[in-house]
Every structure is written in C-alpha cells, then in structure tokens.
Design a protein around this motif. Structure first.
Motif, PDB file in Angstrom:
ATOM      1  N   ARG A  76       0.821  -1.211   0.000  1.00 33.20           N
ATOM      2  CA  ARG A  76       0.000   0.000   0.000  1.00 33.20           C
ATOM      3  C   ARG A  76       0.857   1.263   0.000  1.00 33.20           C
ATOM      4  O   ARG A  76       0.606   2.210  -0.761  1.00 33.20           O
ATOM      5  N   HIS A  77       1.882   1.319   0.866  1.00 34.27           N
ATOM      6  CA  HIS A  77       2.711   2.518   0.925  1.00 34.27           C
ATOM      7  C   HIS A  77       3.498   2.704  -0.372  1.00 34.27           C
ATOM      8  O   HIS A  77       3.710   3.833  -0.818  1.00 34.27           O
ATOM      9  N   PHE A  78       3.943   1.599  -0.956  1.00 38.45           N
ATOM     10  CA  PHE A  78       4.618   1.691  -2.257  1.00 38.45           C
ATOM     11  C   PHE A  78       3.704   2.345  -3.284  1.00 38.45           C
ATOM     12  O   PHE A  78       4.121   3.246  -4.026  1.00 38.45           O
ATOM     13  N   VAL A  79       2.445   1.904  -3.336  1.00 38.49           N
ATOM     14  CA  VAL A  79       1.482   2.454  -4.290  1.00 38.49           C
ATOM     15  C   VAL A  79       1.263   3.941  -4.040  1.00 38.49           C
ATOM     16  O   VAL A  79       1.296   4.769  -4.967  1.00 38.49           O
ATOM     17  N   ASN A  80       1.050   4.337  -2.774  1.00 36.58           N
ATOM     18  CA  ASN A  80       0.790   5.729  -2.447  1.00 36.58           C
ATOM     19  C   ASN A  80       1.992   6.621  -2.719  1.00 36.58           C
ATOM     20  O   ASN A  80       1.840   7.779  -3.118  1.00 36.58           O
ATOM     21  N   CYS A  81       3.197   6.076  -2.496  1.00 37.04           N
ATOM     22  CA  CYS A  81       4.403   6.894  -2.621  1.00 37.04           C
ATOM     23  C   CYS A  81       4.949   6.972  -4.044  1.00 37.04           C
ATOM     24  O   CYS A  81       5.696   7.890  -4.372  1.00 37.04           O
ATOM     25  N   THR A  82       4.604   6.010  -4.879  1.00 37.16           N
ATOM     26  CA  THR A  82       5.114   6.022  -6.262  1.00 37.16           C
ATOM     27  C   THR A  82       4.060   6.420  -7.279  1.00 37.16           C
ATOM     28  O   THR A  82       4.407   6.836  -8.393  1.00 37.16           O
ATOM     29  N   GLY A  83       2.773   6.279  -6.921  1.00 35.30           N
ATOM     30  CA  GLY A  83       1.713   6.569  -7.891  1.00 35.30           C
ATOM     31  C   GLY A  83       1.527   5.455  -8.903  1.00 35.30           C
ATOM     32  O   GLY A  83       0.766   5.615  -9.866  1.00 35.30           O
TER      33      GLY A  83
END
Length: 448
Positions: A76-83
């Motif tokens: 989830r954090h990867f998705v939020n931080c990279t778009g």
C-alpha cells in the motif's frame, strides 16, 4: 505442490471492492497532492521506485482471498508513494489461467509463479523478460545462491523469490503432549517410537488427507519428497528432479516404501477418519483438524497450514496447536528441509514494471508483509522479530539455520505433465492400494 498456492476461494464482492480500493491507494493519502505525498518522510524508502506516477502494472498470481488482501496491505505505501497502481488478480486455478492468457497473447505484466517448472517453460518460449540491474542487485542482496538459482536460466535471471513455505513440519497439540508425557522427537527413530507408543494405546497416531479437487494427490507427493531428502539425500534428490535417475529407480522405490511405513500403515492412520484409503478422500484442508479433538496426534503438513486452524485456535509452542521439524532419518545427511515458494517474473519490461519487480525483490517489501502473518520469506536481511506469528517465526528460523539443507518441492520443478499430473494421480492410486513398483513405473512412463 501447493504453497501460498492453496486452492482458495475467490474474494467476496465486498472484500474485493475493499481490496481494489487499497491497491488503488485509498484513504486520505489518495486525495492529497501526489507530489506532497511522494516527498513525505514516510515515502523516503520508496524514492528509488518513483518517477512513474499514473501508470498501472497488471499482476496475476495464485494468492486469493485473505492472503491477497495482505499482499495489498504490504504494498500500500509503495502504491501511495510512487503513484504506480498495482492491478492484482488472484486465481485459484493459476497455472491453467496463465497458460490460457499466454495462448491468447493477453499477458499480465507480472506473474507470481509457485511452480518453477512452468516458469522455465515460458523462459524457453521467449515469453519472460530478463531481470533489470536493480532487480539483480536486490536478488543478490537478499537470497542465498540456492534460492536465486531457481529463477535462473542459462546464466540469466528471469525470476526472484517472494514468499516461502517450510514443508518439513509435523503439527501437534502441545497440551496433548504435556498431558500424555510425550516429547517432541528429535530423530526419525524417535518419531516412529512415538507413533508405536500411541498406536499401542489403541489410538491412530497420524491423520492425513490428500483430496484437493483437480490437484488431489499433491500432499502425498510432499511426503515422498520429504522422505527422499532424508533417505536418499539431497544429491540423489537433485538427480531425481532432473530425471537423471528414473522414477522407478531402486532408490526411489525405497523412498516410497519408507513413506508407506507411515502413510499405508493401518495401525498409524487415519486418525479421526477411517482406514488408510480414506486419506484419498479426506480434504487436505480439514485433514489435521482431529488434532483439536484428540482423535489423532501427528499431522505432517507445510507452514501455510497454520492458516487452516479455526478462529480462536491458539497456535503457539504453549498453545492448542504448534509444529515441530520433521526429523532426519540419517543425521549424516544434514538437516534436510523441503521448501516451496512464489517467484516474481515479468512478461513486460516497461520502467514501471521493473520498479514494481525491484520492490517485490527487496527486503523492504518482505519487512512490510511479514508482520501481517501467515507468510514467510527466505530473504536473509529480514529481522526475525518481524515474524510475529509463532509458526512463521519457527519456519524462518529453520530457513536461517546454517545446518539446514533446503530443496525446493520436486513436483513443482518437474514437467507439468508429471509434477502436476501423473505424480499426483499415481500417489493417489498408491494410497488406495496400488503397488509401489506399478505406481512408479506408470509415472516414469509419463515423463515427456
């Protein structure tokens, strides 16, 4: 066969919607300015993967239901931080569904393979893309040579490890052991002595089940593989997997007969169910449940079986249920460990695909997934304290043990016609009473 690859139910509609929102980057972070999110301190670990905002990476894998939800939470954090949006689809019939998509040229960007044999077939067909430099670096940092080699072909890396499972476990009830004065066996002879002691009391010590729908038989192949590592040894095991020795070689005949001293012993099985033949019709999901009622004492199954116990079951060394390492037959052959796992491979080489792949190959991803439970990684850079689930921790410790000699599930490495075909059906016939030699002759004749 079968690791996180369990044949599990599809997500209910409500859960699927929630999962889609999580993977898309739901919550307040999704409404914030993307640039502000990317620059936040929380996103610092994800800077190497940034620069691809607004892209989507499709992924197909065998993980469904709750485990798919945990995957989404982990990235989830990867998705939020990279778009980068990860569009994951789980399939309980992954191998067939992936082959159908490849045949239609409807390729996912990334696939999570639990069978290296199928993956190597796509390498040979020129479908999979070689790993990028970033992926190679992450793999070299995180895994032993043995684990890395399962993703290599002709000196080139096409896949990296993701999750792992330890198959060399025996489940038991610590409370029952304490009450009856049993001790966890440290050798094969101790295991047989314990089985005889229980049988002498009038009980059936072992419970087992190999029914798994179209995959019926795979738990029996795991038994054979575990015994092969212990009786014949890792070197013979490797030759068997490569078909350098045949399925009906005397060494493999001896292995199957050795497994039969437990699995086909009417004094030992099938506790809580019926006779030996009932193993073939008992679901692998419910096979170990008689441990909870005292109708059996021992059940050999992988670490992922920890997800099958009913809600409220305390799975711990001092709990209702726990597991111990299946002991060696010949200590001189080391501490053999049968393992399985998932591997990440890519059908596309776009920059955002390589970024997702590199992240999944990193210790950062493993550190995000481990605390959610029901999952193990062989990545050597993970803090063991992150494995809060006691069985996950036990499995990780076994994988880290310098005495352990790990070998990947044999059937998952063999040609699909054998490993996911005649080996399964052959062992099912064997459980039902077919002779060892006739069974192994038939499997050998099916080798392509």
């Amino acid at each position: 066969m079968i690791s996180s690859v369990g044949r599990r139910r599809a997500l209910p509609v409500a859960a699927a919607c929630a999962l889609a929102l999580i993977m898309a980057g739901c919550g307040s972070a999704a409404t914030m300015d993307r640039a502000s999110v990317a620059r936040s301190a929380e996103c610092e670990p994800y800077r190497p993967y940034q620069g691809h905002d607004g892209t989507t990476v499709s992924m197909l894998g065998p993980v469904t239901h709750l485990e798919a939800n945990k995957l989404a939470q982990a990235w989830r954090h990867f998705v939020n931080c990279t778009g980068i949006r990860i569009d994951y689809k789980g399939s309980s019939n992954f191998e067939k569904d992936l082959q159908d998509r490849v045949d239609k040229n409807d390729l996912p960007d990334i696939a999570l393979f639990s069978q290296p044999g199928q993956m190597q077939g796509f390498v040979a067909d020129g479908k999979l893309k070689p790993a990028s430099a970033a992926v190679n670096t992450a793999a070299q940092k995180g895994w032993s040579t043995d684990w890395q080699n399962y993703g290599m072909a002709n000196g080139t890396r096409y896949a990296t490890p993701l999750g792992a499972s330890v198959k060399s476990l025996v489940w038991y009830s610590p409370q029952a052991f304490k009450k009856r004065g049993y001790e966890v066996p440290e050798s094969w002879d101790d295991l047989i002595a314990l089985s005889d002691r229980i049988a002498a009391s009038g009980a059936k010590p072992w419970c087992a089940g190999i029914e798994s729908g179209a995959a019926t038989g795979w738990p029996a192949t795991d038994w054979i593989e575990d015994v092969a590592l212990r009786l014949a040894g890792p070197a013979v095991y490797d030759r068997w997997v490569k078909h350098e020795i045949t399925f009906n070689d005397p060494q493999i005949v001896a292995v199957v007969d050795k497994a039969g001293t437990i699995l086909r012993n009417p004094r030992y099985v099938n506790g809580g169910y019926a006779g030996v033949a009932s193993i073939a019709t008992t679901s692998y999901v419910s096979a170990g449940l008689p441990l909870l009622t005292g109708k059996c004492t021992l059940h050999r199954q992988a670490s992922f079986y920890g997800n099958q116990w009913p809600r409220g079951t305390k799975v711990a060394e001092d709990g209702d249920i726990f597991a111990f390492y299946l002991p060696p037959i010949d200590p001189a052959k080391g501490k053999p460990v049968l393992v399985a796992g998932d591997f990440v491979a890519a059908f596309a080489d776009r920059p955002e695909v390589e970024a997702v792949w590199a992240y999944l190959a990193s210790a950062e991803f493993a550190a995000s997934r481990a605390p959610l439970g029901g999952w193990v990684s062989a990545n050597k850079n993970i803090d063991l304290g992150l494995f809060t689930n006691p069985v996950d921790r036990l499995s990780a410790e076994i994988l880290r043990d310098p005495k352990s000699v790990a070998r990947f599930d044999a059937s998952d490495q063999m040609p699909a016609k054998v490993g996911a075909g005649s080996f399964w059906t052959g062992m099912t016939a064997w459980i039902k009473g077919q002779g060892t030699r006739a069974t192994l002759d038939a499997i050998e004749a099916s080798w392509p």
